[in-house]
Design a protein around this motif. Structure first.
Motif, PDB file in Angstrom:
ATOM      1  N   PRO A 135       0.825  -1.203   0.000  1.00  9.90           N
ATOM      2  CA  PRO A 135       0.000   0.000   0.000  1.00  9.90           C
ATOM      3  C   PRO A 135       0.869   1.268   0.000  1.00  9.90           C
ATOM      4  O   PRO A 135       1.995   1.249   0.475  1.00  9.90           O
ATOM      5  CB  PRO A 135      -0.823  -0.111   1.292  1.00  9.90           C
ATOM      6  CG  PRO A 135      -0.707  -1.524   1.733  1.00  9.90           C
ATOM      7  CD  PRO A 135       0.612  -1.996   1.241  1.00  9.90           C
ATOM      8  N   THR A 136       0.317   2.351  -0.539  1.00 10.65           N
ATOM      9  CA  THR A 136       1.040   3.617  -0.609  1.00 10.65           C
ATOM     10  C   THR A 136       1.458   4.066   0.791  1.00 10.65           C
ATOM     11  O   THR A 136       0.631   4.168   1.689  1.00 10.65           O
ATOM     12  CB  THR A 136       0.145   4.692  -1.245  1.00 10.65           C
ATOM     13  OG1 THR A 136      -0.249   4.262  -2.549  1.00 10.65           O
ATOM     14  CG2 THR A 136       0.887   6.011  -1.355  1.00 10.65           C
ATOM     15  N   ARG A 137       2.776   4.321   0.955  1.00  9.53           N
ATOM     16  CA  ARG A 137       3.253   4.721   2.281  1.00  9.53           C
ATOM     17  C   ARG A 137       4.740   5.039   2.226  1.00  9.53           C
ATOM     18  O   ARG A 137       5.427   4.707   1.259  1.00  9.53           O
ATOM     19  CB  ARG A 137       3.018   3.616   3.317  1.00  9.53           C
ATOM     20  CG  ARG A 137       3.871   2.365   3.105  1.00  9.53           C
ATOM     21  CD  ARG A 137       3.410   1.232   4.004  1.00  9.53           C
ATOM     22  NE  ARG A 137       4.307   0.074   4.011  1.00  9.53           N
ATOM     23  CZ  ARG A 137       4.343  -0.845   3.073  1.00  9.53           C
ATOM     24  NH1 ARG A 137       3.558  -0.751   2.003  1.00  9.53           N
ATOM     25  NH2 ARG A 137       5.176  -1.879   3.167  1.00  9.53           N
ATOM     26  N   ILE A 138       5.229   5.692   3.289  1.00 12.08           N
ATOM     27  CA  ILE A 138       6.648   5.721   3.583  1.00 12.08           C
ATOM     28  C   ILE A 138       6.927   4.420   4.329  1.00 12.08           C
ATOM     29  O   ILE A 138       6.420   4.212   5.437  1.00 12.08           O
ATOM     30  CB  ILE A 138       7.027   6.930   4.462  1.00 12.08           C
ATOM     31  CG1 ILE A 138       6.584   8.251   3.823  1.00 12.08           C
ATOM     32  CG2 ILE A 138       8.521   6.922   4.729  1.00 12.08           C
ATOM     33  CD1 ILE A 138       7.312   8.619   2.570  1.00 12.08           C
ATOM     34  N   PRO A 139       7.700   3.512   3.754  1.00  8.43           N
ATOM     35  CA  PRO A 139       7.821   2.178   4.364  1.00  8.43           C
ATOM     36  C   PRO A 139       8.778   2.150   5.557  1.00  8.43           C
ATOM     37  O   PRO A 139       9.614   3.041   5.736  1.00  8.43           O
ATOM     38  CB  PRO A 139       8.363   1.322   3.217  1.00  8.43           C
ATOM     39  CG  PRO A 139       9.153   2.277   2.388  1.00  8.43           C
ATOM     40  CD  PRO A 139       8.436   3.607   2.477  1.00  8.43           C
ATOM     41  N   SER A 140       8.612   1.124   6.360  1.00  5.14           N
ATOM     42  CA  SER A 140       9.554   0.776   7.430  1.00  5.14           C
ATOM     43  C   SER A 140       9.666   1.842   8.503  1.00  5.14           C
ATOM     44  O   SER A 140      10.763   2.152   8.984  1.00  5.14           O
ATOM     45  CB  SER A 140      10.949   0.475   6.848  1.00  5.14           C
ATOM     46  OG  SER A 140      10.884  -0.514   5.849  1.00  5.14           O
ATOM     47  N   LEU A 141       8.531   2.406   8.911  1.00  2.23           N
ATOM     48  CA  LEU A 141       8.552   3.433   9.959  1.00  2.23           C
ATOM     49  C   LEU A 141       8.041   2.873  11.277  1.00  2.23           C
ATOM     50  O   LEU A 141       6.964   2.275  11.334  1.00  2.23           O
ATOM     51  CB  LEU A 141       7.698   4.636   9.563  1.00  2.23           C
ATOM     52  CG  LEU A 141       8.155   5.470   8.362  1.00  2.23           C
ATOM     53  CD1 LEU A 141       7.313   6.738   8.259  1.00  2.23           C
ATOM     54  CD2 LEU A 141       9.637   5.798   8.439  1.00  2.23           C
ATOM     55  N   HIS A 142       8.794   3.107  12.328  1.00  2.00           N
ATOM     56  CA  HIS A 142       8.339   2.818  13.687  1.00  2.00           C
ATOM     57  C   HIS A 142       7.483   3.987  14.162  1.00  2.00           C
ATOM     58  O   HIS A 142       7.912   5.149  14.130  1.00  2.00           O
ATOM     59  CB  HIS A 142       9.546   2.629  14.604  1.00  2.00           C
ATOM     60  CG  HIS A 142       9.208   2.564  16.066  1.00  2.00           C
ATOM     61  ND1 HIS A 142       8.407   1.580  16.598  1.00  2.00           N
ATOM     62  CD2 HIS A 142       9.551   3.374  17.091  1.00  2.00           C
ATOM     63  CE1 HIS A 142       8.278   1.775  17.899  1.00  2.00           C
ATOM     64  NE2 HIS A 142       8.956   2.860  18.225  1.00  2.00           N
ATOM     65  N   ASN A 143       6.261   3.692  14.551  1.00  2.00           N
ATOM     66  CA  ASN A 143       5.329   4.723  15.029  1.00  2.00           C
ATOM     67  C   ASN A 143       5.084   5.820  13.996  1.00  2.00           C
ATOM     68  O   ASN A 143       4.780   6.957  14.354  1.00  2.00           O
ATOM     69  CB  ASN A 143       5.826   5.353  16.335  1.00  2.00           C
ATOM     70  CG  ASN A 143       5.448   4.543  17.560  1.00  2.00           C
ATOM     71  OD1 ASN A 143       4.689   3.580  17.469  1.00  2.00           O
ATOM     72  ND2 ASN A 143       5.985   4.911  18.706  1.00  2.00           N
ATOM     73  N   GLN A 144       5.214   5.507  12.734  1.00  2.00           N
ATOM     74  CA  GLN A 144       5.031   6.465  11.641  1.00  2.00           C
ATOM     75  C   GLN A 144       6.029   7.618  11.726  1.00  2.00           C
ATOM     76  O   GLN A 144       5.833   8.667  11.109  1.00  2.00           O
ATOM     77  CB  GLN A 144       3.596   7.025  11.620  1.00  2.00           C
ATOM     78  CG  GLN A 144       2.523   5.972  11.541  1.00  2.00           C
ATOM     79  CD  GLN A 144       1.590   6.155  10.358  1.00  2.00           C
ATOM     80  OE1 GLN A 144       1.782   7.008   9.516  1.00  2.00           O
ATOM     81  NE2 GLN A 144       0.559   5.330  10.296  1.00  2.00           N
TER      82      GLN A 144
END
Length: 459
Positions: free
Chosen positions: A309-318
């Motif tokens: 899905p569309t996103r900034i990947p691999s983020l802890h707590n966004q």
């Protein structure tokens, strides 16, 4: 730790303030490519080549958020001087942000007219940041920083839906396919024209309303569902269903074919109010796994328009990049009250990077948040045959309160004094936030000179 913040919009400015006032860092600076701060609340009138940095700001813009939710902690937003229009204008919001930024510009924490063109992760730790200094004609140079916060996540990246015929239309008639990011008002190109507006969120609704007095009527507005965003009923605006394909004939006439069989011919302009997607094209990170042949890690882009899905990947707590916690993002999660959320997330980040809030010690542990969020998102989207674009990785929706409360608890646990400073993120606050929509609709009726009584009291 020396840290650099990229972007002088609301997210960047509050991150700078919170890192300087609430964290413990050796050096904190912010760079902004424009002549002034403000981000999406800065209207760029630059006559030279830097005009390419369009922002969604346009003349006459009035926001959809009341001053309470535009106020950063310990820095209240002034109440607008209008009894029946409590929503600040573009100029008022920009003035608030400039006033916040003033001392930081004066003392050198903010550098204006510095364009970041590259951020690359270093194998031995830290980040190389490549910039152009437009104070010196675009001179290119590099700096090394221990940590980087990116706040330019969304609003450089206009989203167009994937509809058959649209790409051909953009190639053959680029001036007839427009996006809200370049909207400067209805005058000029749109007067007397037959316009199709795509979308039913704030941008699309406001553009359709502004077009109604000057463009050829009806203004067609293509939507997939009933809008949750306030707008006035207008007989000059005709709602139609989703467009299934576009065609263009030898005379360059545009036709929109709607899913229900409706055909709209002889369209002069298709105007998209379809939002933005998260992407940071100047960022490259080291691949987590070494190349099997060279045993070295290669630099690769972190973000992509095609990420699903569309996103900034691999983020802890966004917020924090799981594979290297010295990279962070503020402004990745979208919210109906983004100033308030950015204040909280940047406070959390400043304390986490100062060693006060613990961060999971391994990439696997830091990736647990993303994995859980992806599962939740899949469940949400499975509940509908036609899920809204608002059901996406970074729009938390009904999970926002839980998310914000968790971050707030982390903050207050290590800094009790912030308990009375930060927004509460409780049910009373959420009630006031929800009441904004009735207030917005009431203000629209009053501005249009239409009498309508709406109860906006929260009990």
């Amino acid at each position: 730790m020396n840290l650099l913040i990229i972007g002088g919009g609301p997210c960047g400015l509050i991150t700078l303030r919170n890192c300087l006032h609430r964290g413990t860092f050796t050096k904190v600076q912010l760079v902004e490519r424009h002549d002034d701060v403000g981000g999406v609340w800065y209207q760029n009138h630059a006559p030279d080549h830097r005009e390419r940095w369009a922002t969604p700001a346009y003349p006459g813009l009035i926001g959809n958020v009341i001053p309470e939710f535009l106020s950063f902690s310990e820095h209240p937003f002034p109440a607008p001087p209008r009894e029946h229009q409590p929503f600040p204008t573009l100029a008022e919001t920009n003035a608030y942000l400039k006033e916040l930024a003033g001392p930081f510009i004066a003392n050198g924490n903010i550098r204006l007219r510095f364009e970041v063109t590259g951020v690359e992760e270093l194998e031995g730790g830290g980040w190389t940041v490549r910039m152009k200094d437009w104070n010196k004609g675009g001179m290119v140079f590099e700096e090394n920083w221990d940590a980087v916060v990116i706040t330019t996540v969304w609003f450089d990246n206009p989203h167009f839906p994937d509809v058959p015929g649209l790409q051909e239309l953009q190639q053959k008639q680029p001036n007839k396919v427009q996006h809200a990011i370049n909207w400067m008002g209805p005058q000029g190109d749109h007067e007397g024209k037959r316009v199709l507006v795509i979308g039913n969120a704030n941008s699309a609704n406001e553009m359709a309303a502004q077009l109604a007095p000057v463009a050829q009527t009806p203004i067609y507005r293509s939507t997939r569902r009933i809008s949750v965003f306030p707008s006035l009923p207008d007989t000059r605006i005709q709602d139609i269903g989703p467009v299934s394909r576009y065609t263009i004939n030898d005379n360059d006439d545009i036709t929109a074919h709607v899913q229900d069989g409706t055909i709209v011919e002889n369209i002069d302009i298709v105007l998209f109010g379809t939002g933005y997607y998260p992407h940071v094209p100047y960022l490259r990170v080291l691949h987590p796994d070494p190349d099997p042949q060279t045993c070295a890690r290669k630099l690769v882009p972190l973000t992509s328009h095609t990420k699903v899905p569309t996103r900034i990947p691999s983020l802890h707590n966004q917020i924090i990049y799981a594979h290297n916690p010295t990279l962070a993002f503020v402004g990745a999660p979208t919210s109906f009250i983004p100033f308030t959320l950015a204040d909280l997330t940047s406070t959390w980040l400043s304390l986490a990077w100062s060693g006060l809030i613990p961060i999971p010690s391994t990439p696997k542990a830091r990736l647990a948040y993303e994995q859980g969020r992806l599962r939740t998102l899949a469940e949400q989207r499975s509940e509908s045959d036609n899920p809204s674009d608002l059901i996406n990785f970074h729009f938390l929706g009904r999970y926002e309160m839980e998310y914000a409360r968790g971050l707030r608890e982390d903050v207050v646990r290590v800094r009790e004094g912030l308990d009375g400073v930060l927004a509460r993120w409780d049910d009373e606050q959420d009630g006031r936030r929800f009441a904004m929509y009735a207030k917005k609709l009431e203000s629209l009726f009053i501005s249009a000179g239409v009498e309508r009584q709406i109860d906006v009291n929260v009990t």
